[in-house]
Structures are given as C-alpha cells and as structure tokens.
Motif scaffolding. Structure first.
Motif, mmCIF file in Angstrom:
data_model
loop_
_atom_site.group_PDB
_atom_site.id
_atom_site.type_symbol
_atom_site.label_atom_id
_atom_site.label_comp_id
_atom_site.label_asym_id
_atom_site.label_seq_id
_atom_site.Cartn_x
_atom_site.Cartn_y
_atom_site.Cartn_z
ATOM 1 N N HIS A 202 -3.639 -9.385 4.290
ATOM 2 C CA HIS A 202 -2.758 -9.810 3.206
ATOM 3 C C HIS A 202 -1.369 -10.054 3.785
ATOM 4 O O HIS A 202 -0.524 -9.148 3.787
ATOM 5 N N PRO A 203 -1.077 -11.258 4.300
ATOM 6 C CA PRO A 203 0.251 -11.531 4.862
ATOM 7 C C PRO A 203 1.277 -11.809 3.768
ATOM 8 O O PRO A 203 0.947 -12.299 2.682
ATOM 9 N N GLY A 204 2.513 -11.476 4.058
ATOM 10 C CA GLY A 204 3.591 -11.757 3.119
ATOM 11 C C GLY A 204 3.484 -10.984 1.819
ATOM 12 O O GLY A 204 3.979 -11.437 0.776
ATOM 13 N N VAL A 205 2.873 -9.821 1.862
ATOM 14 C CA VAL A 205 2.656 -9.000 0.669
ATOM 15 C C VAL A 205 3.207 -7.602 0.918
ATOM 16 O O VAL A 205 3.044 -7.054 2.006
ATOM 17 N N GLN A 206 3.846 -7.033 -0.085
ATOM 18 C CA GLN A 206 4.377 -5.675 0.018
ATOM 19 C C GLN A 206 3.555 -4.716 -0.829
ATOM 20 O O GLN A 206 2.965 -5.111 -1.843
ATOM 21 N N VAL A 207 3.524 -3.480 -0.398
ATOM 22 C CA VAL A 207 2.940 -2.420 -1.217
ATOM 23 C C VAL A 207 4.052 -1.861 -2.096
ATOM 24 O O VAL A 207 5.075 -1.399 -1.594
ATOM 25 N N ARG A 208 3.860 -1.928 -3.390
ATOM 26 C CA ARG A 208 4.872 -1.458 -4.338
ATOM 27 C C ARG A 208 4.781 0.051 -4.571
ATOM 28 O O ARG A 208 5.799 0.706 -4.768
ATOM 29 N N ARG A 209 3.574 0.577 -4.536
ATOM 30 C CA ARG A 209 3.428 1.986 -4.865
ATOM 31 C C ARG A 209 2.118 2.530 -4.311
ATOM 32 O O ARG A 209 1.112 1.826 -4.260
ATOM 33 N N ILE A 210 2.163 3.785 -3.892
ATOM 34 C CA ILE A 210 0.957 4.514 -3.509
ATOM 35 C C ILE A 210 0.609 5.455 -4.659
ATOM 36 O O ILE A 210 1.449 6.253 -5.085
ATOM 37 N N GLU A 211 -0.590 5.338 -5.163
ATOM 38 C CA GLU A 211 -1.063 6.255 -6.205
ATOM 39 C C GLU A 211 -2.067 7.206 -5.557
ATOM 40 O O GLU A 211 -3.252 6.913 -5.431
ATOM 41 N N ARG A 212 -1.535 8.353 -5.147
ATOM 42 C CA ARG A 212 -2.344 9.272 -4.345
ATOM 43 C C ARG A 212 -3.514 9.856 -5.127
ATOM 44 O O ARG A 212 -4.616 10.015 -4.581
ATOM 45 N N ALA A 213 -3.297 10.186 -6.384
ATOM 46 C CA ALA A 213 -4.375 10.794 -7.173
ATOM 47 C C ALA A 213 -5.555 9.844 -7.313
ATOM 48 O O ALA A 213 -6.718 10.258 -7.230
ATOM 49 N N SER B 29 2.433 -6.265 -4.270
ATOM 50 C CA SER B 29 3.407 -7.125 -4.929
ATOM 51 C C SER B 29 2.777 -8.355 -5.551
ATOM 52 O O SER B 29 3.388 -8.999 -6.411
ATOM 53 N N ASP B 30 1.546 -8.705 -5.152
ATOM 54 C CA ASP B 30 0.874 -9.849 -5.762
ATOM 55 C C ASP B 30 0.090 -9.453 -7.011
ATOM 56 O O ASP B 30 -0.653 -10.251 -7.581
ATOM 57 N N GLY B 31 0.259 -8.188 -7.419
ATOM 58 C CA GLY B 31 -0.379 -7.728 -8.642
ATOM 59 C C GLY B 31 -1.751 -7.118 -8.478
ATOM 60 O O GLY B 31 -2.324 -6.611 -9.440
ATOM 61 N N THR B 32 -2.277 -7.141 -7.258
ATOM 62 C CA THR B 32 -3.611 -6.592 -7.035
ATOM 63 C C THR B 32 -3.532 -5.108 -6.689
ATOM 64 O O THR B 32 -2.475 -4.569 -6.357
ATOM 65 N N VAL B 33 -4.683 -4.455 -6.785
ATOM 66 C CA VAL B 33 -4.806 -3.039 -6.472
ATOM 67 C C VAL B 33 -5.832 -2.880 -5.364
ATOM 68 O O VAL B 33 -6.907 -3.486 -5.414
ATOM 69 N N GLN B 34 -5.496 -2.088 -4.352
ATOM 70 C CA GLN B 34 -6.422 -1.848 -3.254
ATOM 71 C C GLN B 34 -6.760 -0.359 -3.194
ATOM 72 O O GLN B 34 -5.895 0.476 -2.935
ATOM 73 N N PRO B 35 -8.009 0.004 -3.424
ATOM 74 C CA PRO B 35 -8.408 1.402 -3.261
ATOM 75 C C PRO B 35 -8.551 1.746 -1.774
ATOM 76 O O PRO B 35 -8.724 0.848 -0.941
ATOM 77 N N TYR B 36 -8.453 3.019 -1.462
ATOM 78 C CA TYR B 36 -8.633 3.432 -0.074
ATOM 79 C C TYR B 36 -9.327 4.785 -0.016
ATOM 80 O O TYR B 36 -9.239 5.596 -0.940
ATOM 81 N N ASP B 37 -10.036 5.004 1.077
ATOM 82 C CA ASP B 37 -10.514 6.341 1.419
ATOM 83 C C ASP B 37 -9.532 6.996 2.382
ATOM 84 O O ASP B 37 -9.280 8.191 2.309
ATOM 85 N N LYS B 38 -9.010 6.180 3.305
ATOM 86 C CA LYS B 38 -7.934 6.606 4.188
ATOM 87 C C LYS B 38 -6.859 5.522 4.173
ATOM 88 O O LYS B 38 -7.165 4.326 4.104
ATOM 89 N N LEU B 39 -5.610 5.973 4.263
ATOM 90 C CA LEU B 39 -4.468 5.060 4.254
ATOM 91 C C LEU B 39 -3.631 5.335 5.498
ATOM 92 O O LEU B 39 -3.300 6.489 5.791
#
Length: 428
Positions: A97-108, A115-125
């Motif tokens: 994802h080039p040219g994209v920022q992470v706005r927030r980490i939702e740890r729970a 910043s493009d409005g999408t959400v990315q889940p993770y097992d490890k970050l």
C-alpha cells in the motif's frame, strides 16, 4: 561505503503445506529499509501467510544513505536506492500500500485503520515507521524555504541548488549536515556549516574525531562556524534573486541562496503512543524486538532497544541497524528465538573519505592511534584497560574489520603492537 550490502534476491515462496507456521497475517507499517527487510525475511524464512506492507511514501523499499551522496549529486538515479529489483519485490507477493498512512492501531481488535479508509487486520504488527527531519521553531522558519534531507523528494528538490556560483548554509554539524556540505562543495557551491555545539558531531564521536572532521571540511573550502546559535531566518533586505539570510545569535547574518537543516531526527512514534505502547524517545522494545504489546514489534530508527555495548537503551540511526533489526523483528514475529543486541556500526562518506565507527567510544577510554590522519588512513582504538571497546577509522576498512573482531571477542591486546603499523592486525 566500503562494506558491500547483501543483494536481495527473489525469495521462493513455499508451496501449499510446506510451511509449518500457521496461516496468518503480518502487517508491516513503514516501507523503508527496515520494513523492506522485514518483508523479505518473512518470505525467506518460509512464511506463506499474508504480508501487508504499508508505506506513506510512493516508492518501494529503499535505502536512504545514497540520498545525501550519489542521488543528491546526480551521479545515481533514485531507482538505484531500491532494496531489490522489481521482479524480486513482486516475487515476495506482499500486499503493498504505497502512499498510505496508518491512522490508528486498534490493539483490542488487532487491526489498523488506513488513510484510504480501509481496515487491515493483523496477527502480528511490525512498526518500522522511522523518523522525520527535525525542524527549528525560530522566527522566520515558516517564511522562507528550508530544505531537509530525508526522502527521495527532498534530494530531488535540493539537488538543483548545489552548483557553482550558488551559496548554501547548512544548519547542523552532525552527520547529515556534513554529508550534504561535502556533496554541495563537490558540486561547486560555496558552503557554510553552522553548528550550535562547540565541535562537530559532538553527540556521537570523541573530540579527536570532531577535530579530524573539522580539518577535513575546512581543507575543502567549507566555512565552519562552531558555537553559533541560530535565532531566525529571513529574506534578504534587498530581496534580490530570492536571497535568504540565516540570523545568528550573535547578531550577525549569513546571506545565501539555499538553507539546509540537518539538526537531527524525530522518531515517528506518535502512532505507537496513541495506541498506548510504551515509548521514550521512540518505541521501547526488548531484545526480541517486542513492544509492550506482545503482538506488536518495532524495528529501525523508531525503535529504542537495550544495547549492552552502550550499557543503556538507545535508538540506532544507522543503515546496519535498519536492515538487521528489520530482519530480527520478522524472525521474532514468526516465533523464532531472537536476541538482537548488535555492536553499533556507523559509516559516513565525505569527499571520498570513508569513516567508520564500531562500538561506543567515550571520553573515559584510553586512545591508541594506528596510522596518521595526515596520511588519509588511520584507526583510533578506544580501550578500557587492555580491551578494545570501540574503534573509529578513516579509509581503513581492512583494519576496522579486525578491530570489530577484537571488540566482539573482548580480547586483551598489547597497546604498543596495536599502534605499530608493522604488526598485522591479524596477528593481534
């Protein structure tokens, strides 16, 4: 740089079922050198799950050291800084994802909001968010063009100003400031370096190395002002041809065409702080690159890690650390045993001089000199008792490789033999 960097080849992805690691998603925030090496390492270690690489720059993973040298001088294209060839990067099969920022980490929820409005889940970050060039909060800083050098775009914007007949003031006598000054001088520009401290690179090298750097730059025609504070910036009174002024604390002013700020790096730890991760001048991690959240790791310029060679936790802003800690974080994310406690290594190229630092020299160390700085090649060894703790050298790559071995082995040495050029380093 004298040491060759390893070439990143396309990593062969394991066939379905070949990877014992359970399918999962690893998200990497930051697509610079640390992030790029983390992604490559995940694949080379056999991880077949989803790798999501998010970078706020438009460029694929690349190195930054050439930006102040070959790219700034125009002898190399920005594409040469890439960590891997396009086909090797494609073979990693990452979701980039080039040219994209992470706005927030939702740890729970174990997800990041982009910043493009999408959400990315993770097992490890893995946080490889690096840092940004520090600015100066002085009058006029928002009224005149001030260059910094951190990104490809920064180098491209500054390069045209470095030419014969142009004058440049570099504010900051640290590594980035001196490398920019060297490149500008080699391009034919007139250069003044303004440093608020009493010597160059005061925070990172002993006085004798600062003196060597000062002599090097002055011999190349650079005017160096030490102990000179900056009280502001302004446009020249006559406004002719866009001329600028750097206003100094003593009341004087330096007229110039271009101003470059090289006053340090601010770690991009805001995302981690807002998520409640432990931070102190960067994101705090352990020797396994783990943050205060066991599902989140950090590496590179943003990470503050314990370092036994320094006797404290610190951020290592270096090419070596960005690469090796990115690799260590990837292995740790895969559950491998990791104990990342590197011997600090830093290098700088200026005027064809390659200077390298191993370890953390301090004023309490005894200094043993091998070679003569006037000859252009020398090594300074820093000893506690009869054990080498650190070494600094110019144009002495071979001797420095042996010096690194002495430091890591903590092997007692004979100071007289260490200083004797007739005694091969391999015999110590």
């Amino acid at each position: 740089m004298t040491a060759e960097r390893p070439e990143v080849e396309a990593a062969a992805l394991p066939h379905e079922g070949a990877n014992a690691h359970p399918a999962s998603t690893i998200v990497i925030v930051g697509a610079g050198q640390a992030g790029g090496w983390a992604a490559q390492t995940l694949r080379s270690e056999g991880f077949a799950g989803r790798v999501v690489l998010i970078g706020d720059e438009a460029h694929p993973p690349h190195e930054r050291p050439p930006l102040s040298k070959a790219v700034l001088s125009g002898t190399a294209a920005p594409e040469t800084t890439r960590l891997m060839k396009p086909e090797a990067f494609d073979a990693l099969a990452v979701q980039w994802h080039p040219g994209v920022q992470v706005r927030r980490i939702e740890r729970a929820a174990k997800q990041v909001l982009l910043s493009d409005g999408t959400v990315q889940p993770y097992d490890k970050l893995i946080l490889c968010t690096g840092g940004r060039a520090r600015r100066l909060a002085v009058p006029g800083a928002d009224q005149v063009p001030l260059h910094t050098l951190r990104t490809i775009e920064d180098a491209q914007a500054l390069a045209p100003a470095l030419r014969p007949g142009r004058s440049v003031v570099v504010v900051g006598g640290g590594w980035i400031g001196l490398e920019v000054a060297a490149t500008a001088r080699q391009q034919g520009a007139e250069v003044v370096v303004v440093e608020t401290q009493s010597r160059l690179c005061e925070r990172t090298v002993p006085a004798e190395v600062s003196a060597y750097l000062l002599a090097l730059h002055r011999a190349q025609g650079v005017r160096v002002l030490l102990g000179a504070g900056v009280r502001g910036f302004a446009r020249a009174a006559d406004g002719a041809d866009g001329r600028l002024e750097v206003l100094l604390a003593d009341g004087s002013a330096l007229a110039c065409d271009t101003i470059v700020l090289g006053v340090g790096l601010v770690p991009n730890d805001e995302l981690a702080r807002e998520a409640g991760l432990a931070c102190e001048g960067g994101v705090l991690v352990d020797a396994q690159c783990r943050t205060s959240d066991p599902h989140i790791l950090a590496a590179g310029d943003v990470a503050v890690a314990p370092n036994p060679w320094a006797g404290r936790s610190l951020r290592l802003e270096s090419w070596q650390n960005a690469q090796e800690q990115g690799m260590a974080a990837a292995r740790s994310a895969l559950g491998q045993a990791v104990d990342y406690q590197p011997l600090p290594w830093f290098w700088s190229d200026q005027y064809g001089m390659n200077l390298q630092i191993y370890g953390m020299p301090t004023p309490s160390h005894r200094v043993v000199q091998r070679g003569d700085p006037a000859s252009g090649s020398f090594v300074l060894f820093y000893l506690a008792g009869d054990v080498v703790q650190a070494a600094v050298g110019a144009n002495a790559a071979r001797d420095l490789r042996f010096a690194r071995r002495l430091i890591e082995q903590r092997k007692p040495v004979d100071a007289e033999r260490l200083a004797d050029l007739n005694t091969p380093m391999a015999k110590l």
